[in-house]
Design an enzyme around this catalytic site. Structure first.
Site, PDB file in Angstrom:
ATOM      1  CB  CYS A 108     -38.076 -24.928  -1.730  1.00  0.00           C
ATOM      2  SG  CYS A 108     -39.291 -25.144  -3.541  1.00  0.00           S
ATOM      3  CG  HIS A 242     -38.690 -29.776  -1.279  1.00  0.00           C
ATOM      4  ND1 HIS A 242     -39.303 -29.500  -1.196  1.00  0.00           N
ATOM      5  CD2 HIS A 242     -38.025 -29.384  -2.656  1.00  0.00           C
ATOM      6  CE1 HIS A 242     -40.410 -28.926  -1.819  1.00  0.00           C
ATOM      7  NE2 HIS A 242     -39.498 -28.094  -3.197  1.00  0.00           N
ATOM      8  CG  ASN A 272     -42.361 -29.289  -5.440  1.00  0.00           C
ATOM      9  OD1 ASN A 272     -42.163 -28.700  -4.381  1.00  0.00           O
ATOM     10  ND2 ASN A 272     -41.392 -28.654  -6.524  1.00  0.00           N
TER      11      ASN A 272
END
Ligand code: ACO
Length: 318
Positions: A108, A242, A272
């Site tokens: 990520c 994030h 996400n």
């Protein structure tokens, strides 16, 4: 480095929490209160390749540059159906690019890793215009019988074009081995000689441990970078973090003592999307006219590995 174009693309299919509660032992209220996520986009009839292409084309248009003028394509992707060739190779001709390319897996934090590499290519004169594409389909890593992981993710792609400039104030990437808390393992083809049978294991996540690591690592990255660049949290206009979990962002925000308006979020709508989450958010803010000329942006991400990254950027009007 200077960002001169942004783009993003999301699948059409909107999946609500209630839709998931139709086949999983979960509820809209559990998902909302624990994560902030209300809906996510999921690939249904389209492919990740098409999504990545759309995001990249939108970034090229925004930068007002043709694919043939790009000197390097870097694609951040954790996994897709092709192991080889790379996603960037698959996209290259369609984008009109005639340059080297490669994929990176920085989980990520892949977007920050890609910015770090792009910066060194620009500094050494190896390239002048670089296209960074982050394209992810983490919904395909999950076991869809498991409520712990499958409710968290969404598919999407974000892209930027960067060129030479003085807008990257600082960047920091870190890595550490914590394979047990977050992993997705795929089995490979068997040979006549291998004696170790490996099975595909859909995404395993020790949620509380990842939460703890994410908050502490992001705070350390942001604090370190602010110190290095001699700025305080008051000097930063927007924190683009994030988009994994609203509560993780809240913890970081409380540590920094800054108002909610400085922490734009979109995980409510997209879940996400792994390394695509920050470039998608950046593109949305840019297209909504919410990035003022001269604004100071702190980007920060964490992911499986455990890897982390943060970048401090001065925004120039595109
Ligand atoms: N619906 C309903 N109940 C659930 C669900 C669900 N979808 N998932 C778990 N539960 C249950 C658990 O089974 C547990 O039940 P129990 O008390 O009977 O054992 C209860 O809810 C509480 O579970 P916890 O794990 O303690 O819940 P927590 O408050 O820690 O929230 C969460 C879980 C959302 C996963 C949180 O830990 C988290 O966000 N962690 C970080 C996740 C993350 O950021 N991942 C991505 C990182 S890297 C990347 O982006 C790939």
């Amino acid at each position: 480095m200077r960002i001169i174009g942004t783009g993003s693309a999301l699948p059409d299919k909107i999946v609500t929490n209630d839709m998931l509660a139709g086949f999983l032992d979960t509820s809209d209220s559990w998902i909302r209160t624990r994560t902030g996520i209300e809906t996510r986009r999921m690939l249904s009839t389209g492919t990740l390749r098409d999504l990545a292409y759309d995001a990249a084309m939108s970034a090229l248009e925004s930068a007002n540059i043709r694919g043939s003028k790009i000197d390097y394509v870097i694609c951040s992707n954790v996994a897709n159906s092709y192991v080889s060739p790379s996603l960037s190779s698959i996209l290259l001709n369609r984008l009109g690019c005639k340059c080297p390319c490669f994929d990176l897996n920085g989980a990520c934090a892949g977007f920050i890793y890609a910015l770090d590499i792009a910066e060194s290519f620009l500094k050494t004169g190896r390239a002048k215009n670089i296209l960074i594409i982050c394209a992810e389909e983490p919904t395909r890593f999950c076991n869809w019988h498991e409520r712990e992981t499958s409710v968290l993710f969404g598919d999407g792609a974000g892209a930027v074009v960067v060129t030479t400039g003085n807008n990257l104030m600082g960047i920091r990437v870190t890595a550490d081995t914590h394979t047990d808390v977050l992993y997705y393992k795929r089995s490979m083809e068997r040979t006549p000689y291998d004696r170790v049978e490996e099975r595909t294991t859909p995404l395993v996540m020790i949620g509380r441990e990842v939460f703890r690591l994410a908050v502490s690592a992001s705070i350390k990255d942001i604090d370190t970078l602010m110190k290095q660049c001699k700025v305080t949290s008051e000097d930063i206009d927007l924190f683009l973090l994030h988009q994994a979990n609203l509560r993780i962002i809240e913890n970081i925000r409380e540590h920094l003592g800054q108002p909610k308006e400085k922490f734009p979020t979109n995980m409510q709508h997209y879940g996400n999307t792994s390394s695509a989450s920050i470039p998608i958010l950046l593109d949305e803010l840019h297209k909504e006219g919410r990035l003022n000329d001269g604004a100071t942006l702190m980007l920060s991400a964490f992911g499986g590995g455990f890897v982390t990254g943060a970048a401090l950027i001065k925004w120039s009007q595109i």
